[in-house]
Every structure is written in structure tokens, then in C-alpha cells.
Design an enzyme around this catalytic site. Structure first.
Site, PDB file in Angstrom:
ATOM      1  N   LYS A 128       0.829  -1.204   0.000  1.00 37.40           N
ATOM      2  CA  LYS A 128       0.000   0.000   0.000  1.00 37.40           C
ATOM      3  C   LYS A 128       0.868   1.260   0.000  1.00 37.40           C
ATOM      4  O   LYS A 128       0.574   2.229  -0.697  1.00 37.40           O
ATOM      5  CB  LYS A 128      -0.906   0.002   1.235  1.00 37.40           C
ATOM      6  N   LYS A 164      -8.663   1.385   3.500  1.00 36.04           N
ATOM      7  CA  LYS A 164      -7.951   0.111   3.395  1.00 36.04           C
ATOM      8  C   LYS A 164      -7.014  -0.069   4.582  1.00 36.04           C
ATOM      9  O   LYS A 164      -6.291   0.870   4.946  1.00 36.04           O
ATOM     10  CB  LYS A 164      -7.068   0.062   2.133  1.00 36.04           C
ATOM     11  N   ARG A 214      -5.040  -5.119 -13.062  1.00 35.31           N
ATOM     12  CA  ARG A 214      -3.823  -5.686 -12.504  1.00 35.31           C
ATOM     13  C   ARG A 214      -2.853  -5.829 -13.681  1.00 35.31           C
ATOM     14  O   ARG A 214      -3.095  -6.602 -14.608  1.00 35.31           O
ATOM     15  CB  ARG A 214      -4.107  -7.027 -11.859  1.00 35.31           C
ATOM     16  N   ARG A 228     -10.180  -6.504 -13.571  1.00 35.20           N
ATOM     17  CA  ARG A 228     -10.935  -7.206 -12.532  1.00 35.20           C
ATOM     18  C   ARG A 228     -12.196  -6.403 -12.232  1.00 35.20           C
ATOM     19  O   ARG A 228     -12.129  -5.320 -11.664  1.00 35.20           O
ATOM     20  CB  ARG A 228     -10.073  -7.383 -11.285  1.00 35.20           C
ATOM     21  N   ARG A 236     -15.347  -4.156  -4.532  1.00 33.61           N
ATOM     22  CA  ARG A 236     -13.988  -4.680  -4.684  1.00 33.61           C
ATOM     23  C   ARG A 236     -13.858  -5.508  -5.953  1.00 33.61           C
ATOM     24  O   ARG A 236     -14.691  -6.367  -6.238  1.00 33.61           O
ATOM     25  CB  ARG A 236     -13.629  -5.551  -3.468  1.00 33.61           C
ATOM     26  N   ASP A 276      -1.724  -2.119  -9.532  1.00 34.40           N
ATOM     27  CA  ASP A 276      -3.159  -1.948  -9.698  1.00 34.40           C
ATOM     28  C   ASP A 276      -3.425  -0.525 -10.147  1.00 34.40           C
ATOM     29  O   ASP A 276      -2.940   0.442  -9.536  1.00 34.40           O
ATOM     30  CB  ASP A 276      -3.893  -2.244  -8.393  1.00 34.40           C
ATOM     31  N   GLU A 284      -1.956   0.559  -6.090  1.00 29.38           N
ATOM     32  CA  GLU A 284      -1.125  -0.341  -5.294  1.00 29.38           C
ATOM     33  C   GLU A 284       0.020  -0.888  -6.146  1.00 29.38           C
ATOM     34  O   GLU A 284      -0.080  -0.981  -7.369  1.00 29.38           O
ATOM     35  CB  GLU A 284      -1.940  -1.527  -4.739  1.00 29.38           C
ATOM     36  N   ASN A 286       2.074  -4.369  -5.881  1.00 26.90           N
ATOM     37  CA  ASN A 286       2.085  -5.669  -5.197  1.00 26.90           C
ATOM     38  C   ASN A 286       3.361  -6.428  -5.544  1.00 26.90           C
ATOM     39  O   ASN A 286       3.615  -6.724  -6.711  1.00 26.90           O
ATOM     40  CB  ASN A 286       0.863  -6.483  -5.614  1.00 26.90           C
TER      41      ASN A 286
END
Length: 322
Positions: A128, A164, A214, A228, A236, A276, A284, A286
Site C-alpha cells: 500500500k 484500506k 492488474r 478485474r 472490490r 493496480d 497499489e 504488489n
């Protein structure tokens, strides 16, 4: 290239979804190339007085539900016995995982493996918080444990606010709050544990109803992506939270974001990353065990795991040549 010994620090192999799991796809690709695949869990890692070692299983894998692996042998082996180590334990990134990133570097007189991703990079790149290095790429964002600051931020975002947990994963604990939501104070109090833990608050991006992207990067280069799309009754898009994967088309803005991130990712040895993107915003970065490889392969007609193994083999060859 001569066969390599490739290790995977991961969650229990018994629990993987063979038709979805990105780590399993990497294992299959390594085996396809003739490399030996070893697997171990975080709890099997230890320091033996001179170096890090783990109880490792030499396995063969197959995409066959219910009988997707066989154990050929199992024995304690030093981490330095591996040519490559994928650190792919799923979040949360807790104290035990951070300890593991330190242990695997302790190879004594042996040579450390090529890490994907580098332990120091994993320690530094909270999924994050790392994106906060690029505030101009992000939606309006706050990170704080102070309730008045969060409540004021929520009240000022007419389109809504996403909250979050800083150490959250797989969509867990993510809340949408409107500017006039009477649950706001209670939700903030709950997520911050009474003002003791910081959370991330971001201005809601309406384009999120069409899905978030993503985008998978290998050595800083985009190699595939997945859109997504959240279900009608959820905000979400995470596939673990019921999001539906669809083909993603990378825009010039997406490529600009990737280009901005590339130098820092490469410098930190973050070879396999999933970012993301919501609308035109980075949300984000990841790095721990980014998912989406299997879906990107199916939707984009690519083989992301092959690109990752290409990089791993190249890094081993470059090290041998030094």
C-alpha cells in the site's frame, strides 16, 4: 542452460488452486524447462548455527486437481543450495515474513541464490505504501490513524472514500464510505483500532465500477494484464473477493505509470510485480506474491511465467560469468 535448482518459499502446496495459482504456474514452467523444483514453507526455515537452511521437498507438479504434486525426497538443505529462490508466501506481510526475508540472506560461506523478489526489496516495498512515492500518479490519499483527519477527508469527498488496512490483502477489510455515511465514525474507529493503527484513505474513483487493472511487470516491463470487474453488490474487484477477470487493454497512461515505476523496481530487485490501476490512477504496487498470471495468459495469449523464468535464467548466467 544446465538444469538449475529452483526453490519456492510459499504457502502449503496442498492448498494451491491448480487452475488459478500464479506460484504453481511458475513451478510448472520451471519443471517444463528441466529444472529441479524444491518447495518449503516459511515455518520450515531456520538458522543452523552457520547459515540458513530449510526442510525442502523436491517435487514434481502437474495441473491435475487432487493429485497435483508428488514428493520425490525431503531433507534439510541450505538456502545456498538453490540457484534461484522465489519468495512467494501470500500476505499478510507480518513480522514472521520479515524475519524470513532476513534469514534467507544468511548463506554463510555459500553463495546466496538469485532472489525473485529480493528480500530487501520485499522489506522496503509495503504494497500500500510504496505507491506513495508517486503521489502525482495516485488518487488523493491520506495515511493516518487520527480519526479527525480521516473523518474530515471522508466528509470532503463527495463521490465517496475507500478505506484500506495498510497491511491488508485480497480485498479484505476494504470499505466504501459516502460523505454522509452515518457509519463513518464507527468504521474509522474499527479499522484504526481506536486510533492505534494507520489506515489508507483514498478518494473513490467512479471508474472502479468498470474494474481495476492488474498489470504484471517483469523486470519493470508490462507483460500482461487483467481487468478485474467487481460484482454488482460489491465495490472490490479483487478476484479473491469475487471480481470477474476480463481482458485488459493497456492505455498510454498505463504505460506511462509502468515507465515511471521501472527504475525503482529494477534498482530494488523487484523482478515480478503486479500494479493496480483504477481509471488513470495507480493504487497499489504488489510485490510479495502478485497474482493474475494464469488469467493474463488466458486473456492476452501470453505466458508470463516463461518471461519470469527467462529473467531468472539470465540472472544466474550473468552471475556465473562474473
Amino acid at each position: 542452460m544446465a538444469p538449475l535448482t529452483i526453490g519456492f518459499l510459499m504457502d502449503p502446496l496442498e492448498t494451491v488452486r491448480v487452475d488459478h495459482d500464479s506460484t504453481f504456474a511458475l513451478m510448472l514452467e520451471a519443471q517444463k524447462r528441466g529444472h529441479q523444483v524444491r518447495y518449503f514453507e516459511q515455518g520450515w526455515l531456520r538458522f543452523n548455527g552457520t547459515c540458513a537452511e530449510a526442510r525442502m521437498r523436491h517435487v514434481t507438479v502437474r495441473r491435475e486437481l487432487g493429485r497435483h504434486f508428488d514428493i520425490l525426497d525431503e531433507a534439510p538443505r541450505p538456502v545456498s543450495s538453490l540457484d534461484v529462490l522465489f519468495m512467494r508466501k501470500d500476505p499478510p506481510v507480518d513480522a514472521e515474513f520479515l524475519h524470513a526475508t532476513q534469514l534467507v540472506e544468511l548463506c554463510g560461506t555459500g553463495r546466496p541464490p538469485v532472489f525473485i523478489n529480493e528480500p530487501a526489496g520485499l522489506r522496503d516495498a509495503n504494497e500500500k505504501l510504496f505507491s506513495l512515492r508517486y503521489p502525482d500518479l495516485m488518487p488523493d490519499t491520506r495515511v493516518t490513524s487520527e480519526l479527525p483527519v480521516l473523518l474530515d477527508f471522508i466528509a470532503r469527498n463527495a463521490a465517496g472514500t475507500i478505506l484500506k488496512p495498510v497491511d491488508g490483502f485480497a480485498g479484505k477489510g476494504i470499505l466504501f464510505l459516502s460523505a454522509t455515511d452515518r457509519n463513518a465514525r464507527s468504521a474509522v474507529d474499527m479499522l484504526t483500532r481506536g486510533g492505534r493503527e494507520a489506515v489508507m484513505a483514498q478518494a473513490y474513483i467512479p471508474e472502479s465500477r468498470q474494474g481495476d487493472k492488474r498489470i504484471l511487470l517483469v523486470d519493470g516491463e508490462p507483460v500482461g494484464g487483467v481487468l478485474r470487474v467487481p460484482s454488482d453488490d460489491d465495490h472490490r474487484g479483487n478476484m479473491a473477493a469475487g471480481g470477474v477477470p476480463q481482458k485488459a487493454v493497456l492505455t498510454p497512461r498505463d504505460l506511462e505509470i509502468c515507465e515511471r515505476l521501472k527504475p525503482e523496481l529494477v534498482k530494488r530487485g523487484l523482478r515480478l510485480v503486479g500494479i493496480d490501476v483504477l481509471g488513470t490512477y495507480l493504487t497499489e504496487v504488489n510485490v510479495t506474491s502478485p497474482t493474475g498470471l494464469v488469467e493474463a495468459n488466458q486473456l492476452d495469449d501470453v505466458c508470463v511465467e516463461a518471461k519470469v523464468l527467462d529473467v531468472a535464467e539470465r540472472l544466474v548466467a550473468e552471475r556465473a560469468a562474473r
